[in-house]
Design a protein around this motif. Structure first.
Motif, PDB file in Angstrom:
ATOM      1  N   SER A   1       0.839  -1.335  -0.116  1.00 21.76           N
ATOM      2  CA  SER A   1       0.056   0.023   0.077  1.00 21.76           C
ATOM      3  C   SER A   1       0.671   1.168  -0.039  1.00 21.76           C
ATOM      4  O   SER A   1       0.573   2.257  -0.533  1.00 21.76           O
TER       5      SER A   1
ATOM      6  N   MET B   1       2.769  14.638   1.671  1.00 21.27           N
ATOM      7  CA  MET B   1       2.312  13.296   1.833  1.00 21.27           C
ATOM      8  C   MET B   1       3.314  12.125   1.106  1.00 21.27           C
ATOM      9  O   MET B   1       3.295  11.317   1.986  1.00 21.27           O
TER      10      MET B   1
ATOM     11  N   MET C   1       8.039   6.264   6.344  1.00 20.07           N
ATOM     12  CA  MET C   1       7.500   5.090   6.555  1.00 20.07           C
ATOM     13  C   MET C   1       8.138   3.847   6.125  1.00 20.07           C
ATOM     14  O   MET C   1       8.438   2.938   6.853  1.00 20.07           O
TER      15      MET C   1
ATOM     16  N   MET D   1       0.024  -3.118  11.033  1.00 24.12           N
ATOM     17  CA  MET D   1       0.947  -2.425  10.183  1.00 24.12           C
ATOM     18  C   MET D   1       0.372  -2.444   8.771  1.00 24.12           C
ATOM     19  O   MET D   1       0.341  -1.542   8.098  1.00 24.12           O
TER      20      MET D   1
ATOM     21  N   ALA E   1      -0.826   0.774   6.652  1.00 19.41           N
ATOM     22  CA  ALA E   1      -0.526   1.133   5.066  1.00 19.41           C
ATOM     23  C   ALA E   1      -1.719   1.088   4.293  1.00 19.41           C
ATOM     24  O   ALA E   1      -1.730   2.145   3.509  1.00 19.41           O
ATOM     25  N   ALA E   2      -2.636   0.480   4.554  1.00 17.72           N
ATOM     26  CA  ALA E   2      -3.899   0.399   3.636  1.00 17.72           C
ATOM     27  C   ALA E   2      -4.586   1.505   3.841  1.00 17.72           C
ATOM     28  O   ALA E   2      -5.206   2.387   2.999  1.00 17.72           O
TER      29      ALA E   2
ATOM     30  N   ALA F   1      -3.467   4.529   4.992  1.00 19.22           N
ATOM     31  CA  ALA F   1      -2.580   5.686   4.447  1.00 19.22           C
ATOM     32  C   ALA F   1      -2.796   5.678   3.069  1.00 19.22           C
ATOM     33  O   ALA F   1      -3.047   6.824   2.461  1.00 19.22           O
ATOM     34  N   GLU F   2      -3.100   4.738   2.384  1.00 19.12           N
ATOM     35  CA  GLU F   2      -3.536   5.025   0.867  1.00 19.12           C
ATOM     36  C   GLU F   2      -4.945   5.431   0.688  1.00 19.12           C
ATOM     37  O   GLU F   2      -4.982   6.438  -0.183  1.00 19.12           O
TER      38      GLU F   2
ATOM     39  N   ALA G   1      -4.551   9.205   1.367  1.00 25.85           N
ATOM     40  CA  ALA G   1      -3.663   9.647   0.612  1.00 25.85           C
ATOM     41  C   ALA G   1      -4.556  10.175  -0.739  1.00 25.85           C
ATOM     42  O   ALA G   1      -4.559  11.065  -1.253  1.00 25.85           O
TER      43      ALA G   1
ATOM     44  N   GLN H   1      -5.483  15.689   6.735  1.00 20.20           N
ATOM     45  CA  GLN H   1      -3.888  15.716   6.787  1.00 20.20           C
ATOM     46  C   GLN H   1      -3.532  15.302   8.361  1.00 20.20           C
ATOM     47  O   GLN H   1      -2.825  14.471   8.742  1.00 20.20           O
TER      48      GLN H   1
ATOM     49  N   TYR I   1      -3.758  11.578   8.538  1.00 21.99           N
ATOM     50  CA  TYR I   1      -2.768  11.049   7.742  1.00 21.99           C
ATOM     51  C   TYR I   1      -1.505  10.943   8.526  1.00 21.99           C
ATOM     52  O   TYR I   1      -0.909  10.016   8.721  1.00 21.99           O
TER      53      TYR I   1
ATOM     54  N   ASN J   1      -2.110   8.445  11.420  1.00 20.58           N
ATOM     55  CA  ASN J   1      -1.851   7.290  10.886  1.00 20.58           C
ATOM     56  C   ASN J   1      -0.616   6.679  10.976  1.00 20.58           C
ATOM     57  O   ASN J   1       0.073   5.657  11.107  1.00 20.58           O
ATOM     58  N   ALA J   2       0.376   7.767  10.264  1.00 20.39           N
ATOM     59  CA  ALA J   2       1.756   7.689  10.061  1.00 20.39           C
ATOM     60  C   ALA J   2       2.558   7.197  11.307  1.00 20.39           C
ATOM     61  O   ALA J   2       3.226   6.439  11.627  1.00 20.39           O
TER      62      ALA J   2
ATOM     63  N   TYR K   1       1.689   4.060  12.765  1.00 23.13           N
ATOM     64  CA  TYR K   1       2.185   2.892  11.874  1.00 23.13           C
ATOM     65  C   TYR K   1       3.921   2.821  12.467  1.00 23.13           C
ATOM     66  O   TYR K   1       4.194   1.755  12.668  1.00 23.13           O
ATOM     67  N   ASN K   2       4.209   3.979  12.902  1.00 24.28           N
ATOM     68  CA  ASN K   2       5.770   3.993  13.432  1.00 24.28           C
ATOM     69  C   ASN K   2       5.716   3.164  14.702  1.00 24.28           C
ATOM     70  O   ASN K   2       6.678   2.398  15.163  1.00 24.28           O
TER      71      ASN K   2
ATOM     72  N   PHE L   1       5.641  -0.327  14.294  1.00 25.15           N
ATOM     73  CA  PHE L   1       6.811  -0.768  13.832  1.00 25.15           C
ATOM     74  C   PHE L   1       7.708  -0.955  15.050  1.00 25.15           C
ATOM     75  O   PHE L   1       8.475  -2.031  14.989  1.00 25.15           O
TER      76      PHE L   1
END
Lengths: 148, 130
Positions: free
Chosen positions: A2, A132, A139, B17, B21-22, B24-25, B28, B99, B102, B105-106, B109-110, B113
């Motif tokens: 993704s 973005m 990431m 994770m 990532a999904a 994030a898409e 985005a 934003q 997003y 979410n990032a 994600y970290n 991780f």
């Protein structure tokens, strides 16, 4: 993966915004481009944005996660450039070389104030897409260090 | 099953994770379409999806074809966001909100991780036995 799709999506966004910025530049540059007839006069151009649908349709037998992602668009596309149908401005300038028989010169229907706000909006959107992409890049770089 | 199998020792973090990532898409795509007329911002319920994801491993085994499948059905549909300030062109993307989602979410994600990474570090330690 993704996250690599985020790069593509941000890329389409940047592309669309740069096309929008280009039309704005063209409109402002031609704001005073006169001619003697309505047909020949420059008309304000605007990009037409649409959602870029995913090309990949076959979702049967795949993960439910993938299923959800297949419902998302793949960014934005410029479906075309349309000319504004706002009325053109006629000015009485009999000494102008492009004046018609009655002494009128046709000016484009470019609204400079509108173009300036459009320009600010598109440059901000462009920045947002860059931001973005940077986040997605960080990431991914993080993910590459997994287990080190 | 031994505790050292990847499935048991990594916990929920790989799924988290993947879902991050999904998401994030999806976010985005919302941001890229911030200026598209008639575009409706979308998102999914992360907790519900993760819940479905972790419950999927609890599906019942069928040793006979007459056995009932204990399928866990969840609706993993994308939903439309309720806009705070809908635009006149039919666009429902609130850029600032998207934003912030997003970025959040990032960050999460970290965080996932970090958890996953420490799991791997723990496994490495166990293998080395030092």
């Amino acid at each position: 993966m993704s996250l690599t799709n985020v790069f593509n999506i941000a890329g389409t966004g940047m592309n669309a915004q740069s096309i929008r910025l280009n039309t704005t530049a063209s409109n402002i540059a031609n704001a005073e481009t006169v001619s003697s007839s309505i047909e020949e006069t420059y008309k304000a151009r605007k990009p037409w944005f649409q959602v870029l649908e995913k090309q990949w349709k076959d979702v049967d037998g795949l993960d439910r996660k993938l299923d959800v992602r297949s419902q998302v668009g793949d960014g934005v596309k410029v479906a075309g450039i349309v000319e504004s149908d706002a009325p053109l401005k006629k000015r009485f300038e009999p000494h102008h070389p492009a004046a018609d028989e009655e002494g009128y010169v046709t000016y484009p229907n470019v609204n400079v104030v509108e173009e300036m706000t459009d320009m600010m909006s598109s440059s901000r959107s462009y920045q947002m897409n860059v931001e973005m992409m940077n986040t997605a890049k960080r990431m991914l770089q993080r993910t590459l260090t997994l287990g080190q | 099953m031994s505790a050292l199998s990847f499935k048991n020792s990594l916990g929920i973090h790989p799924q988290t994770m993947q879902l991050r990532a999904a998401r994030a898409e999806v976010l985005a795509n919302n941001l890229a379409n911030a200026d598209t007329p008639n575009f409706k911002a979308r998102d999914f319920d992360f907790n519900a999806m993760l819940d479905a994801e972790s419950r999927r491993s609890l599906e019942m085994n069928a040793t006979d074809q007459r056995h009932l499948r204990g399928n866990v059905n969840t609706d993993s549909e994308l939903m439309y966001r309720n806009p705070y300030q809908p635009a006149i062109d039919g666009n429902t993307v609130d850029t600032q909100m998207e934003q912030s989602f997003y970025t959040e979410n990032a960050l999460r994600y970290n965080a996932s991780f970090e958890f996953l990474n420490s799991k791997f570090k723990g496994l490495k330690n166990a293998i080395k036995g030092q």
